[in-house]
Design a protein around this motif. Structure first.
Motif, short mmCIF file in Angstrom:
data_model
loop_
_atom_site.label_atom_id
_atom_site.label_comp_id
_atom_site.label_asym_id
_atom_site.label_seq_id
_atom_site.Cartn_x
_atom_site.Cartn_y
_atom_site.Cartn_z
N VAL A 11 0.83 -1.20 0.00
CA VAL A 11 0.00 0.00 0.00
C VAL A 11 0.87 1.26 0.00
N MET A 12 2.04 1.20 0.67
CA MET A 12 2.91 2.37 0.72
C MET A 12 3.51 2.65 -0.66
N GLY A 13 4.06 1.62 -1.29
CA GLY A 13 4.68 1.79 -2.60
C GLY A 13 3.66 2.18 -3.65
N LEU A 30 8.48 -1.57 -8.68
CA LEU A 30 9.04 -2.92 -8.78
C LEU A 30 8.64 -3.75 -7.56
N ASP A 31 8.25 -4.99 -7.78
CA ASP A 31 8.02 -5.89 -6.65
C ASP A 31 8.55 -7.26 -7.01
N ARG A 32 9.08 -7.93 -5.99
CA ARG A 32 9.62 -9.26 -6.29
C ARG A 32 8.51 -10.29 -6.44
N ALA A 39 1.99 -7.84 3.43
CA ALA A 39 1.12 -7.25 4.47
C ALA A 39 -0.10 -6.55 3.88
N SER A 40 0.09 -5.82 2.80
CA SER A 40 -1.00 -4.99 2.30
C SER A 40 -2.15 -5.78 1.69
N GLY A 41 -1.93 -7.03 1.37
CA GLY A 41 -3.01 -7.82 0.80
C GLY A 41 -3.56 -8.85 1.76
N ASN A 43 -3.75 -8.25 5.34
CA ASN A 43 -4.02 -7.71 6.68
C ASN A 43 -5.51 -7.73 6.99
N ALA A 44 -5.82 -7.33 8.24
CA ALA A 44 -7.20 -7.45 8.72
C ALA A 44 -8.10 -6.34 8.20
N GLY A 45 -7.53 -5.37 7.53
CA GLY A 45 -8.35 -4.35 6.88
C GLY A 45 -9.12 -3.42 7.81
N THR A 46 -8.74 -3.38 9.06
CA THR A 46 -9.46 -2.48 9.98
C THR A 46 -8.99 -1.05 9.75
N LEU A 47 -9.95 -0.14 9.62
CA LEU A 47 -9.60 1.28 9.51
C LEU A 47 -9.87 1.87 10.89
N GLY A 169 12.26 -9.00 -8.60
CA GLY A 169 12.93 -8.74 -7.33
C GLY A 169 14.16 -7.86 -7.51
N VAL A 170 14.37 -6.95 -6.57
CA VAL A 170 15.57 -6.10 -6.58
C VAL A 170 16.57 -6.72 -5.61
N HIS A 171 17.86 -6.73 -6.00
CA HIS A 171 18.84 -7.29 -5.07
C HIS A 171 19.97 -6.32 -4.73
N HIS A 327 2.60 1.80 12.28
CA HIS A 327 1.66 1.07 13.11
C HIS A 327 0.25 1.26 12.54
N SER A 328 -0.54 0.16 12.44
CA SER A 328 -1.83 0.23 11.73
C SER A 328 -1.62 0.91 10.38
N GLY A 329 -0.64 0.42 9.68
CA GLY A 329 -0.18 1.10 8.47
C GLY A 329 -1.13 0.99 7.30
N TYR A 330 -2.01 0.02 7.34
CA TYR A 330 -2.97 -0.07 6.25
C TYR A 330 -3.92 1.12 6.33
N THR A 331 -4.39 1.40 7.54
CA THR A 331 -5.30 2.53 7.74
C THR A 331 -4.71 3.81 7.16
N SER A 332 -3.48 4.13 7.53
CA SER A 332 -2.91 5.42 7.13
C SER A 332 -2.25 5.39 5.76
C1 FAD Z 1 -1.74 -9.96 9.48
C2 FAD Z 1 -1.69 -8.46 9.52
C3 FAD Z 1 -2.83 -7.75 9.92
C4 FAD Z 1 -2.82 -6.35 9.91
N1 FAD Z 1 -3.98 -5.71 10.21
C5 FAD Z 1 -4.03 -4.35 10.05
C6 FAD Z 1 -5.26 -3.67 10.23
O1 FAD Z 1 -6.29 -4.28 10.51
N2 FAD Z 1 -5.28 -2.32 10.06
C7 FAD Z 1 -4.16 -1.64 9.73
O2 FAD Z 1 -4.23 -0.44 9.59
N3 FAD Z 1 -2.97 -2.26 9.54
C8 FAD Z 1 -2.88 -3.62 9.69
N4 FAD Z 1 -1.69 -4.26 9.48
C9 FAD Z 1 -0.51 -3.49 9.10
C10 FAD Z 1 -0.50 -3.19 7.60
O3 FAD Z 1 -0.88 -4.30 6.85
C11 FAD Z 1 0.88 -2.76 7.15
O4 FAD Z 1 1.31 -1.72 7.96
C12 FAD Z 1 0.92 -2.27 5.71
O5 FAD Z 1 0.22 -3.11 4.83
C13 FAD Z 1 2.38 -2.17 5.27
O6 FAD Z 1 2.45 -1.81 3.90
P1 FAD Z 1 3.85 -1.76 3.17
O7 FAD Z 1 3.56 -1.32 1.81
O8 FAD Z 1 4.79 -0.99 3.99
O9 FAD Z 1 4.41 -3.26 3.22
P2 FAD Z 1 4.05 -4.56 2.37
O10 FAD Z 1 2.63 -4.60 2.03
O11 FAD Z 1 4.62 -5.71 3.11
O12 FAD Z 1 4.82 -4.36 1.01
C14 FAD Z 1 6.20 -4.53 0.87
C15 FAD Z 1 6.47 -5.02 -0.51
O13 FAD Z 1 7.87 -5.04 -0.77
C16 FAD Z 1 8.14 -6.12 -1.61
N5 FAD Z 1 9.56 -6.49 -1.56
C17 FAD Z 1 10.26 -7.01 -0.53
N6 FAD Z 1 11.52 -7.24 -0.88
C18 FAD Z 1 11.65 -6.86 -2.16
C19 FAD Z 1 12.73 -6.85 -3.07
N7 FAD Z 1 13.93 -7.32 -2.75
N8 FAD Z 1 12.52 -6.38 -4.32
C20 FAD Z 1 11.29 -5.92 -4.68
N9 FAD Z 1 10.24 -5.90 -3.85
C21 FAD Z 1 10.41 -6.37 -2.60
C22 FAD Z 1 7.26 -7.19 -1.08
O14 FAD Z 1 7.06 -8.22 -2.03
C23 FAD Z 1 5.99 -6.43 -0.74
O15 FAD Z 1 5.04 -6.47 -1.78
C24 FAD Z 1 -1.65 -5.66 9.54
C25 FAD Z 1 -0.51 -6.37 9.18
C26 FAD Z 1 -0.52 -7.76 9.14
C27 FAD Z 1 0.69 -8.51 8.71
#
Ligand code: FAD
Ligand code: FAD
Ligand code: FES
Lengths: 366, 469, 104
Positions: A11-13, A30-32, A39-41, A43-47, A169-171, A327-332
Motif C-alpha cells: 500500500v505504501m509503494g 518494482l516488486d519481487r 502485508a497490504s493484501g 491484513n485485517a483491513g481495519t480502519l 525482485g531487486v537485489h 503502526h496500523s499502516g494499512y489505515t494510514s
Molecule cells: C496480518 C496483519 C494484519 C494487519 N492488520 C491491520 C489492520 O487491521 N489495520 C491496519 O491499519 N494495519 C494492519 N496491518 C498493518 C499493515 O498491513 C501494514 O502496515 C501495511 O500493509 C504495510 O504496507 P507496506 O507497503 O509498507 O508493506 P508490504 O505490504 O509488506 O509491502 C512490501 C512489498 O515489498 C516487496 N519487496 C520485498 N523485498 C523486495 C525486493 N527485494 N525487491 C522488490 N520488492 C520487494 C514485497 O514483495 C511487498 O510487496 C496488519 C498487518 C498484518 C501482517
C-alpha cells in the motif's frame, strides 16, 4: 531513465507511485512478487482509530476518508471500504483503566473517542458479551477487504503511466541510481524504498543500518454466517480485532503471533495463538460459538525501534527516500504515500513526515 | 508422550502403514476422520449394517484385521485440522516433533506428537463445472460408490453416469444390479483410449475380467454408452430433471459425474514440502524419492495423496513409507531387505493404477467448454467470467486470483473449484506450473468454533505488554 | 433436438431406493425441517434424506447454489445442515432417534 523507482508494491509503494505519477513523474514500481501480496493484501483491513498510535491519528483520520472515497481518486478501484462505529472493550478493571488513558491521548490527537457504559456499548453493538464492563466508542471506524488492495490500485497505476513490474525482485542499488533486478538494471534519478519488513535489507543496500522488527501476525476467518455483529470490535489489550463482512464471514485478528521471519515469510500458524484468538473472539461476541473456522493465515508487519514510522529522506544520500513501518499502516497508508509524493516533488507536505534520522542516531549510539 | 510415527488417514495406505510400524515395534498412532478405518475404496458400512461381501469388502476387512492385530493405536472419528512442528519452527531452532491437532468424536480438540509423520490423506474428486451442476441430484461419481457400497443407497431411480475413468463402469454396473435404471453412460474417453490402456491392465487380469463383465452387463441391459462425449448441461427446477448430451436431453433424477481424482496435498503444502505438477498422477503432488520421502526430513506421503495410483498400490506405498521412516529413525537395520517386497508390489500395482489415473487426468477441453456465466466456485458464487476478468486485471497465479475474486475462500477451501479455476488461470498465464497452487492453510478442514473453545478462563489469556500509546 | 424421456411405465414404479440384501438396524424417527421421517438407526443422514426424496437440503447463501450432497466424503461442504441446532455435514452424520435436522 525513470524519474523515480519505487521498490515494493504494498500500500505504501502503490500510493507513493500513484501520486508521483499523477504529479507528472515517470515512475517504475518494482516488486519481487505480485502487487499487494504481502502485508497490504493479507491484513485485517481495519480502519481503526482506537488501535492507531496517538501520533498517527491526524494521518489516520485523513486516510480513513480516502479509503471510503477510494473509487473517486483511484479510477473506480475499491476495497469494499465500509464505515461503521468502533468499540474497544474492557473485561477487567485494569483494562478499563487502560481504555481511559488511551482514549484521553487519542482524543487529544483528534479522534472522537468517548467512554461509554456497558449498556450503551450493547446498544451500539447488540452482539457484545454481557461481561464487558466498559468500552471506548469511536464513531469513525470501519473496515475493508484488504485482499482487494492490489486489484484496486493496479488499473489506476497503469492509467497514471506507472510502469508496474511484478515478479521483478531487486537485489541491490548502486549510486546514480542503478537498481539491480533479476531482469536487469533499472536506471532512476530517485529511489523510494517501500519494502515493508524487508526495509532493513533494502536500507543495507545503501549502507544504512536500520533495524526493523518483524511481527508475524495471525488472522482467522469464519465461514459465512448470519449477522452476529455490526461494528469493529477490539479489546483494550489490543489482542482482538473483530468484524463481520457483508458476505457474512467474520474476520478475527488481534496481532496473535505465528511462526515466520523475513527469509521464509509467514510460515506456520501457532496452535496456541490460534486457540487463544478464537477464544477471545467468542468471549467478546458469544454468538461466534456457532461459527466454523475456515482459514487462518499469517502476514509480516514491520516495526521500528520506537514503533513510529520511517517516512522521509534517507540521510546522506540525495534523492533516496523511505516509507514504511507504520503502526496500523494499512489505515494510514494511502495518505502517507500522498504526503511522501508531495515531499519528493519538492512541495511542503500537508502534515510532517517521520524522518529516520532519529532511528539512525539511536543505532549509532548503541 | 511422543510417538515414533503418526499416520494421518486410515485408508488402505494408512492402514498398511500403521500396521507395518506396529508390527516392527514402533509406537504408532493413526488418526482417521471416519468412524472406522477403510478409506474411500474400503469404507466400512455404518455400525449395525451388514452388506453382502464382495472383493472390495473382503480386501478392506483383511486390511482392518491386520491393523487390529498389529496393536497400532487407531483413533477413529478424529478429524485432523492442524499440522505443525517438523520444519515449522522459528528460525535457528531445531526441527520439532511433528504435531497433529484433531477433533475427537466428543467434539473436543486434542494434539498428538510424533518424530516422523506419514501422510495418507487420499484424494478427493474432480468435478469440472458445467451449467446446472449446482442442482441437487447432481453428485460425484466416486461419491456414488460411497452411497452404493457403504450406505446401500441408490442416488436416484433413473441415473445418468458420466465422466472419466474406470469408476464410470463400476458405478453403472452396481446401479443396474441394484435395480436402478441407467439411461446412459457418458464417457469422456473414446474407445481407442481404453484400447491403449489395455496392455497396462494385463498385469491385473482380475480387474480386466471385472471390467469386461461390467461392459457385457451394460450391453445386455441396453444401456446407451456414449464415448468421447460430455454432459453439456443439467436442468431442473427444485432438483435435477434432465441432462443434455450432444443435442439430446435425457430425463433422469440423478447424475453421477466425476472427472478424475485429485491428491489431497493440503498437509504437504502446509509443511512447505516441494511439489511438482503431474497431470497423469492427478495434479500437484509432493516430490518424493523412491521410498515415499518428502523433501522435508521425517515427512512421508503415501497412497493416492502422493499421486493417484489406485487402491491396490496404496498399501504397498504405505509400507514403503513406514519402512523408510523406521530406517531414518534408526529403528530398522535391514532396510534394503525389508523394502524389497513392498517395492515390487508397488511397482506392479502402480502400473495398472497409473494407466487408470491417466484416463482420469484433467482434460483441458472440458474447462474450455464452460460458458462464461457458469458458477465455478460454489461456496462463493464465482463464475468463469469473473475468474477471467481477474486474470485480465493482472492475477497471474492461483493465490492472486483467489485474492481478486474470493474463489476458493469458502468452506470447501478450494477443493471443489480449485482444478477448474487453476486451469482457467493456466490458460492466461501459460500453464499449471506457473499458475501454482493456493498456499496450504490451516485448518485442513473447517472446524466448529465451539469445539475449540473448551473451558477457558479470561485470565488464562496471555496478555503481552501493551503497545505504546 | 432429441429427448430420451422417462418411459411411461417408469412413472409410478416406486422401486426401493434402499438397496436390497443389506441387513439394517430397526428404523428410528427423526425430523427434517419439521417433517417426520423414519430411517434405520445409524444410517447416513445424507443417504436417508435421498431415500426420503429430499435432495435440496436448503438454500445456503444463494438459491443458485442450494445445499445438496455432492462428494459424500466430507470434503465439498455443500451438504451443511443443522443437527439439533449444531452445524453438521449430512454426509458425515449418522441418524439417531429423535434427531432434529434443519436447513443451515
Ligand atoms: C496480518 C496483519 C494484519 C494487519 N492488520 C491491520 C489492520 O487491521 N489495520 C491496519 O491499519 N494495519 C494492519 N496491518 C498493518 C499493515 O498491513 C501494514 O502496515 C501495511 O500493509 C504495510 O504496507 P507496506 O507497503 O509498507 O508493506 P508490504 O505490504 O509488506 O509491502 C512490501 C512489498 O515489498 C516487496 N519487496 C520485498 N523485498 C523486495 C525486493 N527485494 N525487491 C522488490 N520488492 C520487494 C514485497 O514483495 C511487498 O510487496 C496488519 C498487518 C498484518 C501482517
Ligand atoms: C469416493 C472414492 C471412491 C474410490 N473408489 C475406488 C475404487 O473403487 N477403486 C480404486 O482403485 N480406487 C478408488 N478410488 C481411489 C482411491 O483414492 C484409492 O484407490 C484408495 O482409496 C487410496 O487409498 P489411500 O489410503 O491413499 O486414500 P483413501 O482411501 O482416500 O484414505 C484416506 C483417508 O484419510 C482420511 N483423512 C483425510 N484427511 C483427513 C483429516 N484431515 N483428518 C482425518 N482423516 C483424514 C480419510 O477419511 C480417508 O479415510 C476412490 C476414491 C474415492 C475418493
Ligand atoms: S457431501 Fe460433500 S461434504 Fe457432505
Amino acid at each position: 531513465m525513470f524519474d523515480v523507482a519505487v521498490i515494493g508494491a504494498g500500500v505504501m509503494g502503490c500510493s507513493t507511485a500513484l501520486f508521483l505519477a499523477r504529479a507528472g513523474m515517470k515512475v517504475v514500481l518494482l516488486d519481487r512478487g505480485a502487487i499487494c501480496r504481502e502485508a497490504s493484501g493479507v491484513n485485517a483491513g481495519t480502519l481503526t482509530m482506537q488501535m492507531t498510535r496517538a501520533a498517527l491519528i491526524p494521518y489516520a483520520l485523513r486516510a480513513h476518508e480516502m479509503w471510503l472515497r477510494m473509487p473517486e481518486w483511484c479510477d473506480g478501484g475499491h476495497v469494499l471500504a465500509t464505515g461503521c462505529p468502533g468499540l474497544s472493550v474492557a473485561f477487567t478493571e485494569h483494562e478499563a483503566a487502560m481504555l481511559e488513558e488511551r482514549a484521553h491521548f487519542r482524543r487529544q490527537a483528534g479522534a472522537p473517542i468517548e467512554l461509554v457504559t456497558p449498556a450503551r456499548a450493547r446498544e451500539i453493538e447488540p452482539g457484545l458479551s454481557d461481561r464487558v464492563i466498559a468500552a471506548g466508542h469511536c464513531p469513525i471506524d470501519g473496515f475493508t477487504s484488504a485482499y482487494l488492495t492490489g486489484r484496486a490500485f493496479r488499473p489506476a497505476l497503469l492509467n497514471a503511466g506507472v510502469e508496474l513490474r511484478e515478479n521483478c525482485g531487486v537485489h541491490g542499488i548502486k549510486p546514480g541510481f542503478a537498481v539491480e533486478t533479476a531482469a536487469g538494471v533499472v536506471q532512476a534519478k530517485r529511489i523510494v524504498l517501500a519494502g515493508g519488513v524487508w526495509l532493513q535489507d533494502m536500507a543495507a543496500w545503501l549502507g544504512v543500518t536500520l533495524p526493523i522488527k518483524v511481527l508475524v501476525n495471525q488472522l482467522v476467518v469464519t465461514e459465512r454466517m448470519p449477522q452476529v455483529m455490526r461494528t469493529v470490535l477490539g479489546v483494550a489489550s489490543g489482542l482482538l480485532s473483530l468484524k463481520q463482512y457483508a458476505n457474512g464471514s467474520v474476520l478475527i485478528g488481534g496481532g496473535w503471533q505465528g511462526i515466520g521471519d523475513r527469509a521464509r515469510g509467514g510460515l506456520a500458524v501457532k496452535p496456541e495463538s490460534f486457540l487463544g484468538n478464537v477464544r477471545l473472539a467468542a468471549h467478546t461476541v458469544p454468538a461466534l460459538r456457532d461459527a466454523r473456522v475456515v482459514r487462518a493465515w499469517l502476514g509480516l508487519e514491520a516495526e521500528t525501534a520506537d514503533a513510529l514510522p520511517a517516512i522521509g529522506p534517507i540521510p546522506g544520500i540525495d534523492d533516496a527516500w523511505i516509507i514504511g513501518s507504520v503502526h496500523s499502516g494499512y489505515t494510514s497508508g494511502p495518505y502517507l504515500g500522498k504526503l511522501l509524493a508531495q515531499a519528493i516533488c519538492g512541495e511542503a507536505p500537508e502534515l510532517p513526515l517521520f524522518p529516520i534520522d532519529r532511528l539512525l542516531a539511536q543505532e549509532k549510539a548503541a | 508422550m511422543i510417538y515414533d510415527i503418526a499416520v494421518l488417514g486410515g485408508g488402505p495406505a494408512g492402514m498398511a502403514a500403521a500396521a507395518e510400524a506396529a508390527q516392527r515395534g514402533a509406537r504408532v498412532v493413526l488418526l482417521e476422520e471416519s468412524a472406522a478405518p477403510g478409506g474411500q475404496v474400503y469404507r466400512a458400512p455404518p455400525a449395525g449394517f451388514t452388506v453382502p461381501p464382495d472383493a472390495d469388502s473382503r480386501a478392506g476387512d483383511a486390511l482392518r484385521a491386520t491393523l487390529r492385530q498389529s496393536g497400532a493405536e487407531v483413533r477413529t472419528g478424529c478429524r485432523v485440522w492442524g499440522v505443525g512442528g517438523g520444519p515449522l519452527v522459528p528460525m535457528d531452532t531445531q526441527a520439532a516433533p511433528f504435531r497433529l491437532d484433531a477433533l475427537a468424536p466428543d467434539g473436543q480438540s486434542f494434539a498428538v506428537q510424533a518424530r516422523a509423520l506419514v501422510l495418507c490423506a487420499g484424494t478427493h474428486e474432480r468435478i469440472i463445472a458445467f451449467p446446472g451442476w449446482t442442482l441437487p441430484g447432481v453428485l460425484g461419481l466416486a461419491a456414488a460408490t460411497i452411497l452404493l457400497k457403504a450406505h446401500g443407497m441408490l442416488p436416484g431411480r433413473r441415473v445418468v453416469v458420466a465422466g472419466a475413468g474406470p469408476l464410470l463402469y463400476a458405478v453403472a454396473a452396481k446401479l443396474l444390479k441394484a435395480g436402478a435404471e441407467v439411461p446412459a453412460v457418458v464417457d469422456l474417453a473414446h474407445s481407442r483410449e481404453w484400447a491403449r490402456a489395455l496392455p497396462a491392465l494385463a498385469v491385473r487380469p482380475d480387474l480386466l475380467a471385472r471390467g469386461l463383465l461390467w461392459r457385457a452387463q451394460m450391453l445386455a441391459r441396453g444401456v446407451r454408452v456414449v464415448s468421447g462425449a460430455r454432459i453439456a448441461a443439467a436442468a431442473g427446477g427444485e432438483a435435477l430433471e434432465r441432462v443434455l448430451v450432444g443435442d439430446t436431453w435425457i430425463d433422469c433424477d440423478a447424475l453421477c459425474i466425476g472427472h478424475g481424482l485429485v491428491p489431497a496435498t493440503e498437509a504437504t503444502r502446509a509443511f512447505r514440502a516441494a511439489h511438482r505438477y503431474a497431470a497423469e498422477a492427478g495434479g500437484w503432488v509432493p516430490v518424493l524419492d523412491g521410498d515415499q520421502r518428502c523433501s522435508v526430513p521425517f515427512l512421508y506421503a503415501a497412497g493416492d495423496g502422493a499421486g493417484v495410483r489406485g487402491a491396490a498400490a496404496a498399501p504397498a506405498s504405505g509400507r514403503l513409507a513406514v519402512l523408510a521412516a523406521l530406517h531414518d529413525l534408526g529403528m530398522l537395520p535391514d532396510h534394503a531387505g525389508a523394502r524389497a517386497a513392498p517395492a515390487r508390489d508397488f511397482a506392479r500395482a502402480a502400473k495398472a493404477g497409473g494407466a487408470m489415473a491417466r484416463m482420469m487426468a484433467l482434460r483441458p477441453a472440458l474447462v474450455q467448454a464452460i460458458p462464461p456465466e457458469t458458477i465455478v466456485c460454489r461456496c462463493e458464487g464465482v463464475t468463469r467470467a469473473e475468474i477471467e476478468a481477474a486474470c485480465a486485471d493482472g492475477a497471474a497465479d492461483m493465490n492472486q486470483m483467489k485474492q481478486f475474486t474470493r474463489c476458493g475462500m469458502g468452506p470447501c477451501q478450494g477443493r471443489l473449484c480449485g482444478e477448474t479455476a487453476a486451469e482457467l488461470v493456466a490458460m492466461h498465464c501459460g500453464g499449471r506450473e506457473r499458475a501454482g497452487f493456493a498456499t496450504g492453510r490451516l485448518p485442513l478442514r473447517p472446524v466448529a468454533m465451539d469445539a475449540l473453545l473448551g473451558d477457558f478462563d479470561y485470565a488464562d489469556i496471555p496478555v503481552p505488554n501493551a503497545a505504546p500509546i | 433436438m432429441d429427448v430420451i424421456a422417462k418411459p411411461d411405465r417408469m412413472k409410478d414404479v416406486a422401486h426401493p431406493i434402499r438397496i436390497a440384501g443389506i441387513s439394517r438396524p430397526a428404523d428410528v424417527a427423526f425430523s427434517f425441517e419439521g417433517r417426520s421421517l423414519l430411517a434405520p438407526e445409524g444410517e447416513n443422514l445424507a443417504a436417508a434424506l435421498i431415500a426420503a426424496g429430499i435432495r435440496r437440503l436448503g438454500e445456503g447463501q444463494d438459491a443458485a447454489r442450494p445445499r445438496a450432497a455432492l462428494c459424500m466424503m466430507g470434503v465439498c461442504q455443500q451438504c451443511l445442515l443443522r443437527v439439533d441446532g449444531r452445524l453438521a455435514q449430512a454426509c458425515l452424520t449418522p441418524i439417531y432417534a429423535g434427531m432434529v435436522v434443519t436447513a443451515a
